[in-house]
Design a protein around this motif. Sequence first.
Motif, PDB file in Angstrom:
ATOM      1  N   ARG A   1      36.727  30.600  44.354  1.00  0.00           N
ATOM      2  CA  ARG A   1      37.213  31.968  44.223  1.00  0.00           C
ATOM      3  C   ARG A   1      38.669  31.972  43.754  1.00  0.00           C
ATOM      4  O   ARG A   1      39.553  31.404  44.406  1.00  0.00           O
ATOM      5  CB  ARG A   1      37.101  32.700  45.560  1.00  0.00           C
TER       6      ARG A   1
ATOM      7  N   ASP B   1      32.153  38.468  52.063  1.00  0.00           N
ATOM      8  CA  ASP B   1      31.599  38.885  50.765  1.00  0.00           C
ATOM      9  C   ASP B   1      30.328  38.113  50.449  1.00  0.00           C
ATOM     10  O   ASP B   1      29.322  38.695  50.006  1.00  0.00           O
ATOM     11  CB  ASP B   1      32.637  38.670  49.661  1.00  0.00           C
TER      12      ASP B   1
ATOM     13  N   ALA C   1      32.118  29.185  47.530  1.00  0.00           N
ATOM     14  CA  ALA C   1      32.955  30.322  47.149  1.00  0.00           C
ATOM     15  C   ALA C   1      34.419  30.061  47.478  1.00  0.00           C
ATOM     16  O   ALA C   1      35.315  30.410  46.710  1.00  0.00           O
ATOM     17  CB  ALA C   1      32.473  31.583  47.857  1.00  0.00           C
ATOM     18  N   ARG C   2      34.671  29.446  48.621  1.00  0.00           N
ATOM     19  CA  ARG C   2      36.055  29.167  49.003  1.00  0.00           C
ATOM     20  C   ARG C   2      36.711  28.144  48.086  1.00  0.00           C
ATOM     21  O   ARG C   2      37.930  28.119  47.936  1.00  0.00           O
ATOM     22  CB  ARG C   2      36.094  28.670  50.455  1.00  0.00           C
TER      23      ARG C   2
ATOM     24  N   VAL D   1      36.269  36.195  51.926  1.00  0.00           N
ATOM     25  CA  VAL D   1      35.350  35.476  51.053  1.00  0.00           C
ATOM     26  C   VAL D   1      34.036  35.201  51.786  1.00  0.00           C
ATOM     27  O   VAL D   1      32.943  35.408  51.234  1.00  0.00           O
ATOM     28  CB  VAL D   1      35.983  34.162  50.564  1.00  0.00           C
TER      29      VAL D   1
END
Length: 307
Positions: free
Chosen positions: A200, A291, A196-197, A288
């Motif tokens: 995103r 989430d 995700a990092r 992030v």
Amino acid sequence: WAAARVQAALVGVAQSAWLPDLDARASVARNFVESRNYNQNSAALTLSWLVFDFGQRSANIENARQLLSAAAATQNATVQSLFLSALQAYYTAQAVRAAVVSTTEAERAAREGFAVAEGRYKVGAGTPADRLLAQTALSQATLNRIKAEGEARNALGSLANVLGFDATLRLNLADIHALPEETVFQKDVDALIEQARLSRPDLKAAEAQLKAAEASIDLARAQGRPTLSLSTGPAWQDVAGVSANTGNVGITLNLPLFSGFETAYRVRSAAATAEVRAAQRDRIRSQVALDVWKAYQNLSTATQSLK
């Protein structure tokens, strides 16, 4: 998209500083003196080019490019957010539509139960309390059905709004396909957070804004340094019928000596802005991770509950 196009144009503005400037000037004047009056006409064409500026243009372009990257990432984040909103609105509409079916069936069962209780009461086999309980259950079931229908209409209006239409647009939802018996999504949550990092767009935008702020520090420093410019061009002048053609070639060195500490304060301001952007980037990195963690746990819980 329009905001990204604005920033793309600003990159072009920054790049234009590397190109020379060409200016044309013309003037016509009528001079009045004691002895006589005469006309004075002149025209000039000047080509000027900033040769060296200690990195001011480079820093300005880097700032503009990073802001363009941030704008593009923000656009991607907006698209993803809209996509998610549409999915959520769609499945909410499907859920409340199923709730209408469920509450309608519950109302039918409650109506049958009340009819049975009413019949038993009339023949003396039931008590008034049994009849009132059945009547209350029917009223509650009817109320639940009315609420479900209202929520279904609101959900369809919200879905139409997300799609860009008026809430009054009538939508017909297709039936949801049956869910697969086994949903496999188990993965290492740390790997999901790292993925995700990397992907995103809001974090990418924050990273680009930080780099733009760092470029602004270099720009602020360069604005207080010398500049070297080259200029050349022909000129023509006519005074009282006497014409003259001239030309010039010049090099201009500008040395800023003192500006009331403006450069120092601009550098401090740019450095503080970079600290703000770094803090915002770190906050988004943490958000992030949170989430992904919450989404993973919610999906796990929902899957187990469904089973």
